[in-house]
Design a protein around this motif. Structure first.
Motif, PDB file in Angstrom:
ATOM      1  N   GLU A  77       0.749  -1.328  -0.013  1.00  0.00           N
ATOM      2  CA  GLU A  77       0.099  -0.072  -0.040  1.00  0.00           C
ATOM      3  C   GLU A  77       0.904   1.208  -0.085  1.00  0.00           C
ATOM      4  O   GLU A  77       1.818   1.341   0.862  1.00  0.00           O
ATOM      5  CB  GLU A  77      -0.734  -0.168   1.270  1.00  0.00           C
ATOM      6  N   MET A  78       0.680   2.282  -0.981  1.00  0.00           N
ATOM      7  CA  MET A  78       1.483   3.510  -1.174  1.00  0.00           C
ATOM      8  C   MET A  78       0.739   4.552  -0.384  1.00  0.00           C
ATOM      9  O   MET A  78       1.551   5.427  -0.175  1.00  0.00           O
ATOM     10  CB  MET A  78       1.711   3.767  -2.401  1.00  0.00           C
ATOM     11  N   VAL A  79      -0.213   4.568   0.168  1.00  0.00           N
ATOM     12  CA  VAL A  79      -0.961   5.595   0.755  1.00  0.00           C
ATOM     13  C   VAL A  79      -1.013   5.521   2.434  1.00  0.00           C
ATOM     14  O   VAL A  79      -1.291   4.606   2.823  1.00  0.00           O
ATOM     15  CB  VAL A  79      -2.407   5.768   0.191  1.00  0.00           C
ATOM     16  N   LYS A  80      -0.451   6.501   2.799  1.00  0.00           N
ATOM     17  CA  LYS A  80      -0.415   6.854   4.460  1.00  0.00           C
ATOM     18  C   LYS A  80      -1.709   7.151   4.855  1.00  0.00           C
ATOM     19  O   LYS A  80      -2.302   8.262   4.575  1.00  0.00           O
ATOM     20  CB  LYS A  80       0.708   7.570   4.941  1.00  0.00           C
TER      21      LYS A  80
ATOM     22  N   GLY B   9      -9.031  19.434  -4.262  1.00  0.00           N
ATOM     23  CA  GLY B   9      -9.399  18.122  -3.542  1.00  0.00           C
ATOM     24  C   GLY B   9      -8.315  17.820  -2.373  1.00  0.00           C
ATOM     25  O   GLY B   9      -7.861  18.827  -1.764  1.00  0.00           O
ATOM     26  N   ILE B  10      -7.805  16.738  -2.443  1.00  0.00           N
ATOM     27  CA  ILE B  10      -6.621  16.229  -1.545  1.00  0.00           C
ATOM     28  C   ILE B  10      -5.293  15.472  -2.332  1.00  0.00           C
ATOM     29  O   ILE B  10      -5.573  14.892  -3.270  1.00  0.00           O
ATOM     30  CB  ILE B  10      -7.233  15.304  -0.543  1.00  0.00           C
ATOM     31  N   THR B  11      -4.216  15.557  -1.815  1.00  0.00           N
ATOM     32  CA  THR B  11      -3.006  15.102  -2.116  1.00  0.00           C
ATOM     33  C   THR B  11      -2.259  14.145  -0.954  1.00  0.00           C
ATOM     34  O   THR B  11      -2.472  14.714   0.208  1.00  0.00           O
ATOM     35  CB  THR B  11      -2.048  16.063  -2.736  1.00  0.00           C
ATOM     36  N   ASN B  12      -1.942  13.096  -1.175  1.00  0.00           N
ATOM     37  CA  ASN B  12      -1.119  12.263  -0.276  1.00  0.00           C
ATOM     38  C   ASN B  12       0.277  11.812  -0.676  1.00  0.00           C
ATOM     39  O   ASN B  12       0.161  11.416  -1.879  1.00  0.00           O
ATOM     40  CB  ASN B  12      -2.061  10.952  -0.029  1.00  0.00           C
ATOM     41  N   LYS B  13       1.193  12.166   0.088  1.00  0.00           N
ATOM     42  CA  LYS B  13       2.488  11.849  -0.428  1.00  0.00           C
ATOM     43  C   LYS B  13       3.084  10.664   0.107  1.00  0.00           C
ATOM     44  O   LYS B  13       4.286  10.064   0.155  1.00  0.00           O
ATOM     45  CB  LYS B  13       3.344  13.049  -0.141  1.00  0.00           C
ATOM     46  N   GLY B  14       2.236   9.625   0.621  1.00  0.00           N
ATOM     47  CA  GLY B  14       2.489   8.507   1.266  1.00  0.00           C
ATOM     48  C   GLY B  14       3.534   8.585   2.297  1.00  0.00           C
ATOM     49  O   GLY B  14       3.508   9.206   3.259  1.00  0.00           O
ATOM     50  N   PHE B  15       4.272   7.462   2.365  1.00  0.00           N
ATOM     51  CA  PHE B  15       4.943   7.031   3.680  1.00  0.00           C
ATOM     52  C   PHE B  15       6.383   7.842   3.644  1.00  0.00           C
ATOM     53  O   PHE B  15       7.091   7.872   2.593  1.00  0.00           O
ATOM     54  CB  PHE B  15       5.384   5.604   3.849  1.00  0.00           C
ATOM     55  N   LEU B  16       6.733   8.585   4.567  1.00  0.00           N
ATOM     56  CA  LEU B  16       8.018   8.881   4.719  1.00  0.00           C
ATOM     57  C   LEU B  16       8.320  10.033   3.641  1.00  0.00           C
ATOM     58  O   LEU B  16       7.658  11.051   3.344  1.00  0.00           O
ATOM     59  CB  LEU B  16       9.130   7.881   4.772  1.00  0.00           C
ATOM     60  N   GLU B  17       9.318   9.483   2.491  1.00  0.00           N
ATOM     61  CA  GLU B  17       9.763  10.612   1.600  1.00  0.00           C
ATOM     62  C   GLU B  17       8.771  10.683   0.379  1.00  0.00           C
ATOM     63  O   GLU B  17       8.969  11.496  -0.496  1.00  0.00           O
ATOM     64  CB  GLU B  17      11.098  10.549   1.059  1.00  0.00           C
ATOM     65  N   GLY B  18       7.926   9.970   0.144  1.00  0.00           N
ATOM     66  CA  GLY B  18       7.003   9.706  -0.953  1.00  0.00           C
ATOM     67  C   GLY B  18       6.814   8.482  -1.809  1.00  0.00           C
ATOM     68  O   GLY B  18       7.346   7.539  -1.160  1.00  0.00           O
TER      69      GLY B  18
END
Ligand code: AHR
Length: 629
Positions: free
Chosen positions: A36-39, A93-102
């Motif tokens: 999973e890439m989304v935090k 809308g929204i943006t999510n940069k995932g875990f830690l650095e992206g």
């Protein structure tokens, strides 16, 4: 000289000796092995642990209002979601940069996006974008929400998108194309090329590292996360199965920082752990909570202890876990496994009760587990714990307690889980630790060990120590280095066997020692003696494990801890030897003719002259009185 003539056949080597210990520490599961890439995909993060609470990991795009809602959510385990109100007809809308650095996107790779949406008054397109660091769109797609619908329920939408270029630190955006309001939950993005291309899968590059180790077992899910602190955060396997939108997210005991909070989505849960074991041909060694939180070990220490009544639920969970693995469709928990797609039972031979717990309170509880489990499943190999050997009195108390039950009608414990993290010198000094262990009663499961660094020195100390494990594998039946994974961008524990970030993975020196040993397990030990002074004339020689396989050849393991030059009789290394390096260090593995040679290198290309310092040799020497000079 090493003499082996006339000493007969030694003990059989345990065929479960070398395995793995997996714990979600150092972002090993969420943000690691679990692809999973989304935090914070389900908006359940809490204010006290995460910057921006339930909004953690997300940023607004455009002129929008974002609100975390907690009524009318997806289900009781996943009650929070986000309301997005786009104020204008520009995208928002929204943006999510995932875990830690992206997020790491690879050119031409396909990604599976999914989201749950509850329609409000928005009837237009939802744009999904993958972006690079410079805000350039790397991939995009649209979800058509233009059709009016009567349904006020949550609906799942999916989309497959292909990245047009490589991106190291990317992110994901969800944008309403015009004004309006929608509710959103379970924002998810997976690469399609997960291990075995499974949905809700694991990172293929990380599993490949495990595959190469050829583990005979995997102990999971921890470690301290099994214990929880407080007890309400203890790992409960029942929360980790079923549809991922219904798994009850939990705070990870290794909490992290407010900037990098640490939760367990349980997307990698017990079903997936058992499946991974099956895939790797490893025996599952699940561990359950024993009714005590972390640190609630013995007199004077804090933490939560269950009452007798509360303990019943924990014992029932253990029994149900066995049913989940072994039961057929007529049983409650067997039916759940089948519903998830696994008709056949999962292998289930071992069960660990508790992690690093010992003392009176622990054994009181452990005894209750034994009674209940032996009655229903007498064949299960029960694992009790001794705690770290460094914990002197309590460790002794544990072994005394275990030994005092030796004559019980019911087998009290098949294995005792020992843990130790010590300096490399400790490992060198204790190579003979198990030579004198009591052999009649309970076997040892060395559930966690490591010399305290990812250096060649530590790796060689571990190798030396492992010759002692192997020589005594009639008593040490299972052993695992710990922890398994460390994220280079954020970790709570070092050293670790395998290091990774969002885009790459490499093994430590310690990994390559494990790999050599794990892939070269013989059938039985050929006893040997070392002749001459200074343990056989090999200066710094520390450990030896020899064996004879049932195949047509014999093998030998020698670990040299000396700091001097190590040269072998044979002209083993040639210019064209394959040299494997880690991006981290000046060490590596040379492989030639099916043999591995683990050395420290001084130059870009190894020659005999470059082989300075410690070394571990596993190969096929001339049998009988092999001489090292
Ligand atoms: O491996 C890291 C931790 O070390 C484990 O969670 C725990 O069992 C031990 O203290």
């Amino acid at each position: 000289q090493i003499e082996i003539n006339g000493l007969g056949r030694g003990i059989d080597v345990s065929d479960t000796l070398y395995g793995l210990f997996f714990e979600d520490i150092n972002f090993a599961a969420d943000g690691g092995l679990y692809a999973e890439m989304v935090k914070n995909r389900s908006f359940e993060f809490q204010e006290q642990y995460a910057e921006n609470g339930a909004l953690h990991g997300y940023e607004a795009v455009g002129d929008v209002e974002l609100e975390i809602m907690n009524e009318g959510g997806l289900n009781k385990n996943n009650s929070q979601y986000i309301k997005i109100n786009n104020n204008t007809d520009s995208k928002g809308g929204i943006t999510n940069k995932g875990f830690l650095e992206g997020m790491f996107f690879q050119k031409n790779a396909k990604y599976d996006f999914s989201v749950y949406i509850k329609r409000k008054d928005y009837f237009g397109l939802l744009t999904i974008e993958l972006l690079d660091e410079a805000n350039q769109v790397v991939a995009d797609g649209k979800i058509d929400l233009s059709q009016k619908t009567e349904s006020a329920d949550w609906e799942k939408y999916t989309l497959s998108i292909t990245a047009k270029q490589d991106t190291e630190k990317g992110r994901l955006s969800l944008l309403l194309n015009s004004s309006g309001t929608i509710d959103i939950d379970m924002v998810s993005l997976f690469p399609q090329n997960t291990y075995k291309n499974r949905k809700n899968g694991l990172r293929a590059d990380l599993v490949a590292m495990l595959e190469e180790l050829n583990p005979s077992f995997i102990r999971f899910p921890g470690g301290c996360i099994v214990e929880g602190n407080p007890l309400s955060t203890a790992y409960k396997w029942k929360d980790t199965i079923g549809d991922i939108s219904e798994r009850k997210q939990n705070l990870n005991l290794w909490i992290g920082t407010k900037e990098n909070p640490y939760y367990q989505t349980y997307g990698l849960g017990f079903y997936e752990y058992f499946q991974l074991c099956e895939d790797l041909g490893a025996k599952p060694v699940p561990v359950v909570n024993c009714g005590m939180s972390c640190q609630a070990r013995a007199n004077g220490q804090t933490g939560t202890l269950t009452t007798d009544e509360e303990l019943e639920e924990y014992i029932q969970d253990a029994l149900d876990l066995i049913e989940f693995c072994r039961g057929d469709g007529t049983t409650e928990w067997g039916a759940k496994r089948i519903e998830m797609g696994h008709e056949q039972p999962f292998d289930m031979e071992y069960l660990g009760i508790g992690n690093e717990q010992w003392g009176e309170e622990y054994f009181k509880r452990y005894t209750q587990f034994v009674k209940a489990i032996r009655e229903k499943y007498p064949d299960i190999q029960l694992i009790t714990t001794s705690g770290p050997a460094s914990d002197g009195d309590l460790y002794e108390y544990a072994w005394n307690c275990i030994n005092s039950h030796n004559n019980d009608e019911m087998k009290f414990a098949n294995l005792v889980d020992e843990h130790y993290y010590n300096e490399p010198e400790w490992f060198l000094q204790h190579v003979f630790r198990y030579d004198t262990y009591e052999r009649e009663n309970t076997d040892v499961f060395l559930g966690e060990y490591a010399a305290k660094s990812n250096t060649l020195k530590a790796a060689v100390a571990e190798a030396a120590y492992m010759t002692g494990l192997e020589r005594n594998s009639d008593v040490v039946k299972l052993a695992a280095y710990a922890p398994l994974f460390g994220n280079t961008l954020s970790s709570q524990w070092k050293p670790d066997m395998i290091w990774f970030n969002q885009s790459s993975v490499f093994g430590s020196a310690n990994y390559y020692v494990q790999k050599m040993f794990m892939n070269n397990v013989g059938d039985y030990i050929v006893p040997s003696v070392l002749a001459g002074e200074n343990m056989g004339g090999i200066s710094g020689y520390i450990g030896l494990g020899t064996w004879k396989t049932s195949a047509a050849y014999d093998d030998i393991k020698v670990v040299n801890n000396d700091t001097g030059q190590v040269l072998y009789e044979t002209d083993f290394l040639k210019k064209d030897s394959q040299w494997k390096t880690s991006s981290q260090g000046n060490w590596g593995i040379v492989e030639e003719d099916g043999e591995s040679f683990f050395v420290q290198k001084n130059d870009a290309y190894p020659t005999n002259e470059d082989i300075m310092g410690s070394a571990v040799y596993i190969g096929t020497p001339e049998w009988k009185n092999y001489t090292f000079t």
